[in-house]
Design a protein around this motif. Sequence first.
Motif, PDB file in Angstrom:
ATOM      1  N   LEU A 106       0.847  -1.189   0.000  1.00 54.65           N
ATOM      2  CA  LEU A 106       0.000   0.000   0.000  1.00 54.65           C
ATOM      3  C   LEU A 106       0.885   1.243   0.000  1.00 54.65           C
ATOM      4  CD1 LEU A 106      -2.603  -1.082   2.738  1.00 54.65           C
ATOM      5  CD2 LEU A 106      -2.896  -1.196   0.249  1.00 54.65           C
ATOM      6  N   HIS A 107       0.826   2.019  -1.086  1.00 56.30           N
ATOM      7  CA  HIS A 107       1.566   3.273  -1.195  1.00 56.30           C
ATOM      8  C   HIS A 107       0.586   4.437  -1.043  1.00 56.30           C
ATOM      9  CE1 HIS A 107       4.461   0.564  -3.199  1.00 56.30           C
ATOM     10  NE2 HIS A 107       5.371   1.483  -2.938  1.00 56.30           N
ATOM     11  N   PHE A 108       0.941   5.423  -0.234  1.00 57.01           N
ATOM     12  CA  PHE A 108       0.006   6.524   0.002  1.00 57.01           C
ATOM     13  C   PHE A 108       0.747   7.803   0.393  1.00 57.01           C
ATOM     14  CE2 PHE A 108       0.448   3.862   3.742  1.00 57.01           C
ATOM     15  CZ  PHE A 108       0.657   4.749   4.778  1.00 57.01           C
ATOM     16  N   SER A 109      -0.035   8.859   0.590  1.00 58.89           N
ATOM     17  CA  SER A 109       0.462  10.207   0.930  1.00 58.89           C
ATOM     18  C   SER A 109       1.276  10.827  -0.198  1.00 58.89           C
ATOM     19  CB  SER A 109       1.263  10.206   2.242  1.00 58.89           C
ATOM     20  OG  SER A 109       0.400   9.969   3.334  1.00 58.89           O
ATOM     21  N   CYS A 110       0.813  10.615  -1.427  1.00 53.04           N
ATOM     22  CA  CYS A 110       1.422  11.258  -2.585  1.00 53.04           C
ATOM     23  C   CYS A 110       0.423  12.225  -3.210  1.00 53.04           C
ATOM     24  CB  CYS A 110       1.852  10.209  -3.615  1.00 53.04           C
ATOM     25  SG  CYS A 110       2.542  10.932  -5.114  1.00 53.04           S
ATOM     26  N   MET A 111       0.855  13.432  -3.467  1.00 58.14           N
ATOM     27  CA  MET A 111       0.058  14.413  -4.189  1.00 58.14           C
ATOM     28  C   MET A 111       0.328  14.232  -5.674  1.00 58.14           C
ATOM     29  SD  MET A 111      -2.053  17.017  -4.078  1.00 58.14           S
ATOM     30  CE  MET A 111      -1.937  17.662  -2.399  1.00 58.14           C
ATOM     31  N   ARG A 112      -0.636  13.667  -6.387  1.00 55.45           N
ATOM     32  CA  ARG A 112      -0.457  13.362  -7.797  1.00 55.45           C
ATOM     33  C   ARG A 112      -0.822  14.572  -8.665  1.00 55.45           C
ATOM     34  NH1 ARG A 112       2.299   8.409  -8.302  1.00 55.45           N
ATOM     35  NH2 ARG A 112       1.598   7.034  -6.615  1.00 55.45           N
ATOM     36  N   ASN A 113       0.084  14.910  -9.564  1.00 59.35           N
ATOM     37  CA  ASN A 113      -0.184  15.886 -10.621  1.00 59.35           C
ATOM     38  C   ASN A 113      -0.730  17.226 -10.112  1.00 59.35           C
ATOM     39  OD1 ASN A 113       0.393  13.752 -12.583  1.00 59.35           O
ATOM     40  ND2 ASN A 113      -1.608  12.929 -11.992  1.00 59.35           N
ATOM     41  N   PRO A 114      -0.053  17.877  -9.174  1.00 63.32           N
ATOM     42  CA  PRO A 114      -0.572  19.154  -8.666  1.00 63.32           C
ATOM     43  C   PRO A 114      -0.497  20.293  -9.675  1.00 63.32           C
ATOM     44  CG  PRO A 114       1.611  18.721  -7.775  1.00 63.32           C
ATOM     45  CD  PRO A 114       1.205  17.486  -8.504  1.00 63.32           C
ATOM     46  N   ASN A 115       0.381  20.166 -10.674  1.00 65.33           N
ATOM     47  CA  ASN A 115       0.529  21.213 -11.682  1.00 65.33           C
ATOM     48  C   ASN A 115      -0.394  20.887 -12.852  1.00 65.33           C
ATOM     49  OD1 ASN A 115       1.396  22.904 -13.801  1.00 65.33           O
ATOM     50  ND2 ASN A 115       3.485  22.973 -13.002  1.00 65.33           N
ATOM     51  N   SER A 116      -1.585  21.460 -12.848  1.00 68.30           N
ATOM     52  CA  SER A 116      -2.594  21.090 -13.836  1.00 68.30           C
ATOM     53  C   SER A 116      -2.185  21.485 -15.251  1.00 68.30           C
ATOM     54  CB  SER A 116      -3.940  21.709 -13.475  1.00 68.30           C
ATOM     55  OG  SER A 116      -3.834  23.113 -13.361  1.00 68.30           O
ATOM     56  N   ARG A 117      -1.458  22.573 -15.393  1.00 63.78           N
ATOM     57  CA  ARG A 117      -1.027  22.984 -16.732  1.00 63.78           C
ATOM     58  C   ARG A 117      -0.076  21.957 -17.339  1.00 63.78           C
ATOM     59  NH1 ARG A 117       3.162  25.584 -19.294  1.00 63.78           N
ATOM     60  NH2 ARG A 117       4.347  25.802 -17.359  1.00 63.78           N
ATOM     61  N   MET A 118       0.890  21.502 -16.541  1.00 62.33           N
ATOM     62  CA  MET A 118       1.845  20.518 -17.058  1.00 62.33           C
ATOM     63  C   MET A 118       1.218  19.130 -17.185  1.00 62.33           C
ATOM     64  SD  MET A 118       4.357  22.349 -17.818  1.00 62.33           S
ATOM     65  CE  MET A 118       5.541  21.086 -18.297  1.00 62.33           C
ATOM     66  N   MET A 119       0.244  18.847 -16.336  1.00 58.50           N
ATOM     67  CA  MET A 119      -0.488  17.598 -16.479  1.00 58.50           C
ATOM     68  C   MET A 119      -1.195  17.553 -17.832  1.00 58.50           C
ATOM     69  SD  MET A 119      -1.633  14.671 -15.487  1.00 58.50           S
ATOM     70  CE  MET A 119      -3.071  13.593 -15.659  1.00 58.50           C
ATOM     71  N   ALA A 120      -1.818  18.650 -18.214  1.00 60.90           N
ATOM     72  CA  ALA A 120      -2.501  18.717 -19.504  1.00 60.90           C
ATOM     73  C   ALA A 120      -1.512  18.637 -20.661  1.00 60.90           C
ATOM     74  CB  ALA A 120      -3.318  20.007 -19.599  1.00 60.90           C
ATOM     75  N   LEU A 121      -0.317  19.153 -20.460  1.00 62.21           N
ATOM     76  CA  LEU A 121       0.688  19.185 -21.516  1.00 62.21           C
ATOM     77  C   LEU A 121       1.423  17.858 -21.672  1.00 62.21           C
ATOM     78  CD1 LEU A 121       2.123  21.088 -23.556  1.00 62.21           C
ATOM     79  CD2 LEU A 121       3.800  21.544 -21.753  1.00 62.21           C
ATOM     80  N   LEU A 122       1.813  17.240 -20.553  1.00 63.99           N
ATOM     81  CA  LEU A 122       2.684  16.066 -20.608  1.00 63.99           C
ATOM     82  C   LEU A 122       2.041  14.781 -20.099  1.00 63.99           C
ATOM     83  CD1 LEU A 122       6.015  17.648 -19.310  1.00 63.99           C
ATOM     84  CD2 LEU A 122       5.337  17.249 -21.687  1.00 63.99           C
ATOM     85  N   GLY A 123       0.956  14.885 -19.335  1.00 61.40           N
ATOM     86  CA  GLY A 123       0.339  13.697 -18.771  1.00 61.40           C
ATOM     87  C   GLY A 123       0.955  13.317 -17.439  1.00 61.40           C
ATOM     88  N   PRO A 124       0.511  12.179 -16.852  1.00 60.02           N
ATOM     89  CA  PRO A 124       0.993  11.767 -15.530  1.00 60.02           C
ATOM     90  C   PRO A 124       2.393  11.177 -15.587  1.00 60.02           C
ATOM     91  CG  PRO A 124      -0.477  10.115 -16.433  1.00 60.02           C
ATOM     92  CD  PRO A 124      -0.485  11.265 -17.412  1.00 60.02           C
ATOM     93  N   ASP A 125       2.984  10.999 -14.395  1.00 56.04           N
ATOM     94  CA  ASP A 125       4.285  10.329 -14.235  1.00 56.04           C
ATOM     95  C   ASP A 125       5.389  11.022 -15.028  1.00 56.04           C
ATOM     96  OD1 ASP A 125       3.023   8.350 -12.640  1.00 56.04           O
ATOM     97  OD2 ASP A 125       2.413   7.271 -14.448  1.00 56.04           O
TER      98      ASP A 125
END
Length: 468
Positions: free
Chosen positions: A297-316
């Motif tokens: 169980l992995h937790f306490s990660c804030m995924r993709n907080p930068n919405s602009r870069m998420m839209a540009l490059l995707g996750p990970d």
Amino acid sequence: MTAFITDSEFLLNTETGRKLYHQYAVKMPIVDYHCHIDPQEIWENRRFDNIAQVWLGGDHYKWRLMRGNGVEEDFITGNRSDWEKFETFARTLPRAIGNPMVEWCHLELKNYFGYEGFLTGATAQEVWELCNHKLQNDPSMTARGLILQSNVEMIGTTDDPCSDLSYHEKLAEDKSFPVQVLPSFRPDPAVNIQKPGFAAYIQKLEAASGQSISTIEDVRKALSQRVEFFDQHGCRSADHGLDYLVCRPVSDEEATAALQKALQGQALTVEEQEGYQTALLLHCAREYTKRGWVMQLHFSCMRNPNSRMMALLGPDTGFDSMAVTDSCGAAYRLMDLLEQEGSLPKTVLYSLNPSDNAWIDSLLGAFQGPEVPGKLQHGCAWWFNDHKQGMEEHLTSLANLSLLGNFIGMLTDSRSFLSYARHEYFRRVLCGLLGRWVEQGRYPNDEKLLGGLVQDICCRNAKRYFNL
């Protein structure tokens, strides 16, 4: 003064620590029970054309450093040439004093390429030519060759439940390659109902399982079918990536209502989301227990907080961050529900927030069992914590509140075939810490006892824990 990296005593500042590392830790095989290496690349025995491909192709640790140095994205994930990207990283690295990336990179350069200098913009051409010549001409520098020369016995990949596991099948049948490459079940897209793409993934799960899905029981049946398929292919472990741990038991009717809302594209309340997730976490844990699997169980990660870069490059792509979550109460409730019915599997807890170390380590003592020493584990210092200080804080907390001698040790959590140097880094940190404790009079200087503990933590505990 100890020489940079090349000195055999790197991170080992006591005689006891040096003895433990050189006589006991260094020769132990690697059990890399959680990573993100592509099994297809192992099967095809990929050869890399240049150091940028094996180093920068998917390494968001390096991407973050480059962004922090003001590098334009085109030199990071864009269309610039491999040389331009490598040279730009080489100019960035000297700025990262104190960052483990400096140490990891140079351990890799030393161990795999024999380079004992320091990578900078001025030495980039020299390192580029040295590494590329070896990658292109040395038969041991393929994907399989790098694994074998790293003394790896087992690799646990991370796999979508819908995967056909065809490359795992091929590797299992290939007797010329002695390393176990085992799948790990990662059902996040079916469990994390609040994430984008959930409805589309349920359609994919229907096709893979041959199960029409409209109720929570249908999801359970589909996941059970895929768990059985993975079990038949040697799977020993499942992994769940959660924003935070949840435990909100609900009726099947409530979970089904949440499922149907999500399939229709409607927004869910937090209560609906957590109820659905809890129903599936409990179900999956029961399935894992039946088969003797490990639940990670992995937790306490804030995924993709930068919405602009998420839209540009995707996750990970290197924008995730540490999160402050309240997972403690849910962890206890989840463990207790499963313990009451005899369905608590071997479980490894990883928090990205080091502030969670103490409660995790105290929780371990509440739910241990006779199935295996250390049935509940505090997973190794993860992601933003896998540096010397983070490792020592993790090991110290675990020692203070539990049994360090039963710890299952290090993993790479990486997509790179060169990342096995991180096991060396961990082993040096471990032996350095134990050596200091011994020389401070906190533990007897019993070489046989200490050596056995080191070898257990480096390898043997994980082999026992994952039934290898």
